[in-house]
Design a protein around this motif. Structure first.
Motif, PDB file in Angstrom:
ATOM      1  N   SER A  44       0.746  -1.348  -0.093  1.00 12.51           N
ATOM      2  CA  SER A  44      -0.074   0.048   0.065  1.00 12.51           C
ATOM      3  C   SER A  44       0.998   1.329  -0.064  1.00 12.51           C
ATOM      4  CB  SER A  44      -0.879  -0.094   1.201  1.00 12.51           C
ATOM      5  OG  SER A  44      -0.261   0.108   2.448  1.00 12.51           O
TER       6      SER A  44
ATOM      7  N   MET B  62      -8.826   1.553   0.497  1.00 13.47           N
ATOM      8  CA  MET B  62      -7.819   0.864   0.771  1.00 13.47           C
ATOM      9  C   MET B  62      -8.241  -0.153   2.196  1.00 13.47           C
ATOM     10  SD  MET B  62      -5.859   0.795  -1.767  1.00 13.47           S
ATOM     11  CE  MET B  62      -7.042   1.163  -2.718  1.00 13.47           C
ATOM     12  N   PHE B  63      -8.792   0.353   3.017  1.00  7.63           N
ATOM     13  CA  PHE B  63      -8.813  -0.547   4.253  1.00  7.63           C
ATOM     14  C   PHE B  63      -9.867  -1.631   3.869  1.00  7.63           C
ATOM     15  CE2 PHE B  63     -12.130  -1.354   7.580  1.00  7.63           C
ATOM     16  CZ  PHE B  63     -11.240  -1.943   8.453  1.00  7.63           C
TER      17      PHE B  63
ATOM     18  N   GLN C  70      -9.504   7.583   7.349  1.00  8.21           N
ATOM     19  CA  GLN C  70      -9.405   8.823   6.357  1.00  8.21           C
ATOM     20  C   GLN C  70     -10.373   8.419   5.263  1.00  8.21           C
ATOM     21  OE1 GLN C  70      -7.978  11.739   6.233  1.00  8.21           O
ATOM     22  NE2 GLN C  70      -6.684  11.896   8.160  1.00  8.21           N
TER      23      GLN C  70
ATOM     24  N   ASP D  36      -6.232   3.213   7.731  1.00  6.72           N
ATOM     25  CA  ASP D  36      -6.721   3.429   6.708  1.00  6.72           C
ATOM     26  C   ASP D  36      -8.253   3.640   6.637  1.00  6.72           C
ATOM     27  OD1 ASP D  36      -4.160   3.458   5.328  1.00  6.72           O
ATOM     28  OD2 ASP D  36      -4.738   1.230   4.539  1.00  6.72           O
TER      29      ASP D  36
ATOM     30  N   PHE E 119       0.039   4.771  -1.990  1.00 12.63           N
ATOM     31  CA  PHE E 119       0.273   6.427  -1.519  1.00 12.63           C
ATOM     32  C   PHE E 119       0.888   7.306  -2.494  1.00 12.63           C
ATOM     33  CE2 PHE E 119      -1.311   4.319   2.386  1.00 12.63           C
ATOM     34  CZ  PHE E 119      -2.021   5.502   2.904  1.00 12.63           C
TER      35      PHE E 119
ATOM     36  N   THR F 268      -8.432   7.095   2.145  1.00  9.86           N
ATOM     37  CA  THR F 268      -7.954   5.690   2.268  1.00  9.86           C
ATOM     38  C   THR F 268      -8.804   4.668   2.641  1.00  9.86           C
ATOM     39  OG1 THR F 268      -7.288   6.227   4.444  1.00  9.86           O
ATOM     40  CG2 THR F 268      -5.594   6.790   3.039  1.00  9.86           C
ATOM     41  N   ARG F 269      -9.994   5.027   2.757  1.00  9.81           N
ATOM     42  CA  ARG F 269     -11.137   4.059   3.199  1.00  9.81           C
ATOM     43  C   ARG F 269     -11.154   2.848   2.419  1.00  9.81           C
ATOM     44  NH1 ARG F 269     -14.955   7.536   5.332  1.00  9.81           N
ATOM     45  NH2 ARG F 269     -13.730   7.965   6.898  1.00  9.81           N
TER      46      ARG F 269
ATOM     47  N   LEU G 144      -0.445  11.454   4.101  1.00 15.17           N
ATOM     48  CA  LEU G 144      -1.145  10.733   4.821  1.00 15.17           C
ATOM     49  C   LEU G 144      -0.286   9.242   5.206  1.00 15.17           C
ATOM     50  CD1 LEU G 144      -4.737  10.912   3.017  1.00 15.17           C
ATOM     51  CD2 LEU G 144      -4.024  11.795   4.992  1.00 15.17           C
ATOM     52  N   SER G 145       0.425   9.012   4.397  1.00 13.68           N
ATOM     53  CA  SER G 145       1.301   7.748   4.608  1.00 13.68           C
ATOM     54  C   SER G 145       2.265   8.179   5.861  1.00 13.68           C
ATOM     55  CB  SER G 145       2.402   7.462   3.523  1.00 13.68           C
ATOM     56  OG  SER G 145       3.271   6.507   3.690  1.00 13.68           O
TER      57      SER G 145
ATOM     58  N   ARG H 289       0.158   7.810   8.793  1.00 12.50           N
ATOM     59  CA  ARG H 289      -0.153   6.443   9.154  1.00 12.50           C
ATOM     60  C   ARG H 289       1.145   5.905  10.009  1.00 12.50           C
ATOM     61  NH1 ARG H 289      -0.211   1.500   4.640  1.00 12.50           N
ATOM     62  NH2 ARG H 289       1.820   2.547   4.180  1.00 12.50           N
TER      63      ARG H 289
ATOM     64  N   LYS I 146      -7.873  -4.195   1.766  1.00 11.65           N
ATOM     65  CA  LYS I 146      -7.057  -5.133   2.629  1.00 11.65           C
ATOM     66  C   LYS I 146      -7.974  -6.166   3.458  1.00 11.65           C
ATOM     67  CE  LYS I 146      -3.376  -1.387   3.093  1.00 11.65           C
ATOM     68  NZ  LYS I 146      -2.838  -0.680   4.057  1.00 11.65           N
TER      69      LYS I 146
END
Length: 426
Positions: free
Chosen positions: A343, A408-409, A402, A399, A347, A405-406, A355-356, A359, A412
């Motif tokens: 991930s 991506m959550f 935000q 993730d 980013f 990034t949601r 945001l990375s 995190r 995953k």
């Protein structure tokens, strides 16, 4: 393309050689020193590592980018970067010495070992040679130098063991290795690239470089806290022997971390090409990459959970038997590390580096808080639990909080359905 593939191949060779030989020699050194002194050595490495971002000032990516974009300004860029990193190295070294004096006022051996390893920061300016060769897609030269010196000093460490040398001698060998690397790198850059006499520096160039690099300094500090704070807190709260036990487990657990780097570097260009064609194809390929990362992580973690103790005893000896329980837990962090590596490229592709960093900072804060809670009660095992949970927070759960990034959550979470890959391929 051939030049790029050749460059990547050299970098992979560098990682694999260092991990393989480093593990073997590291195991031998650990057996020789025993948990107490091996723990102190690793405490010193982790402690000085906290200040490494200050020495390098986050300049690598910025310098390489600027050389590629503006070759005419190479002499000013490299010369200014060298002066900045020399100043950063001095500040970093002074902070290391002051900090260890505060935290270990009655431990002269710890202060000596940390000061010796901290002196490595004074030679970080030589990394401008690495930046130069990276910008020219000629990393083979840095690999030759670093691995040649690495192998020489691996042999020297074996000689030190056979001669019954002290812990300070091993620390001095590590410092000497970095000094020799620095000198040879600059010599090779002079032979195949630029002479030091041609480099120039300016305050205006330093200002523009630091303007671009300061977020990377903060990111580097966060990463250092994230990766090293457990060993430092163990050393301060429990003792050096606990650090030695924990470090033995971590050596085995982290030896697998090169795998996601190799895989992601190989497949991510194709994923970026898919993004140009279709968002759906882009997301499907990302999902499959995440599933692959989870599958590899589980393939490492599951057998290591059951084989942890015999592997530790086989490699490090009976004195480190307690590291088996630590390894059985710590190895599960690999699942989240692998997801985080994959991930991390996303980013970059989406230009969400801020945001990375956020995190990583969340993961570092969680790691510190969990260590404070768990180490007093459970020692090294508590530190391993804190690591796994904090890696899960940074690599997965952060993730969720935000909007950008949601997705991506949720992707995953779906990646843990790894058997759907097999079903598609039937």
């Amino acid at each position: 393309m051939v030049k790029i593939v050749d460059n990547i191949g050299w970098l992979f060779f560098d990682k694999i050689l260092r991990m393989g030989v480093g593990l073997l020699v590291g195991v031998w050194v650990a057996r020789y020193l025993g948990p107490e002194q091996f723990g102190l050595l690793n405490f010193a490495i982790a402690f000085t590592g906290l200040f490494g971002a200050i020495a390098t000032l986050g300049l690598q990516g910025v310098v390489v980018r600027d050389i590629v974009q503006n070759p005419q300004g190479t002499q000013y860029t490299l010369g200014t970067a060298a002066i900045m990193q020399l100043a950063g190295g001095v500040v970093s070294f002074l902070l290391v010495v002051a900090a260890i004096g505060y935290f270990r006022p009655n431990d002269p051996l710890a202060r000596s070992v940390v000061a010796i390893l901290g002196a490595i920061m004074l030679f970080k300016a030589s990394e401008i040679a690495v930046y130069w060769f990276e910008s020219q897609v000629q990393s083979k030269y840095t690999v030759w130098v670093q691995n040649g010196v690495f192998l020489v000093f691996a042999a020297i460490k074996i000689i030190l063991i056979l001669q019954g040398a002290s812990l300070v001698a091993f620390a001095l060998a590590m410092l000497a290795e970095q000094i020799l690397v620095a000198l040879v790198l600059l010599l090779v850059m002079w032979r195949y690239g630029l002479s030091l006499s041609s480099l120039q520096a300016s305050a205006a160039r330093a200002k523009t470089l630091f303007k671009d690099s300061w977020p990377l300094v903060l990111s580097g500090i966060a990463v250092s806290l994230y990766m090293k704070i457990d060993q430092i807190m163990l050393g301060q709260m429990i003792g050096n022997e606990a650090v030695g036990i924990y470090s033995a487990a971590v050596r085995i657990s982290e030896v697998w971390y090169f795998i996601p780097m190799v895989v992601v570097a190989s497949v991510f260009p194709a994923i970026l090409e898919a993004k140009k064609r279709s968002e759906d194809e882009y997301h499907n390929k990302l999902l499959n990459l995440y599933k692959l990362m989870v599958a590899i992580g589980l393939a490492v973690a599951v057998p290591m959970t059951f084989l942890a103790e015999p592997i530790v005893v086989l490699l490090f000896g009976p004195a480190y038997v307690a590291a088996g329980a630590v390894l059985a837990i710590h190895v599960w962090a690999s699942v989240f590390v692998f997801l985080g590596v994959a991930s991390g490229k996303w980013f970059l592709a989406e230009n969400l580096q801020a945001l990375s960093l956020q995190r990583t900072a969340i993961g570092a804060a969680a790691n510190i808080a969990l260590n404070l809670l768990l180490i007093p009660k459970f020692g090294e095992v508590g530190a391993a639990v804190a690591t796994v949970i904090s890696y899960a927070i940074a690599g997965l759960f952060a993730d969720l909080f935000q909007a950008k990034t949601r997705s991506m959550f949720y992707m995953k979470i779906r990646s843990f359905q790894i058997f759907s890959i097999l079903e598609k391929n039937k």
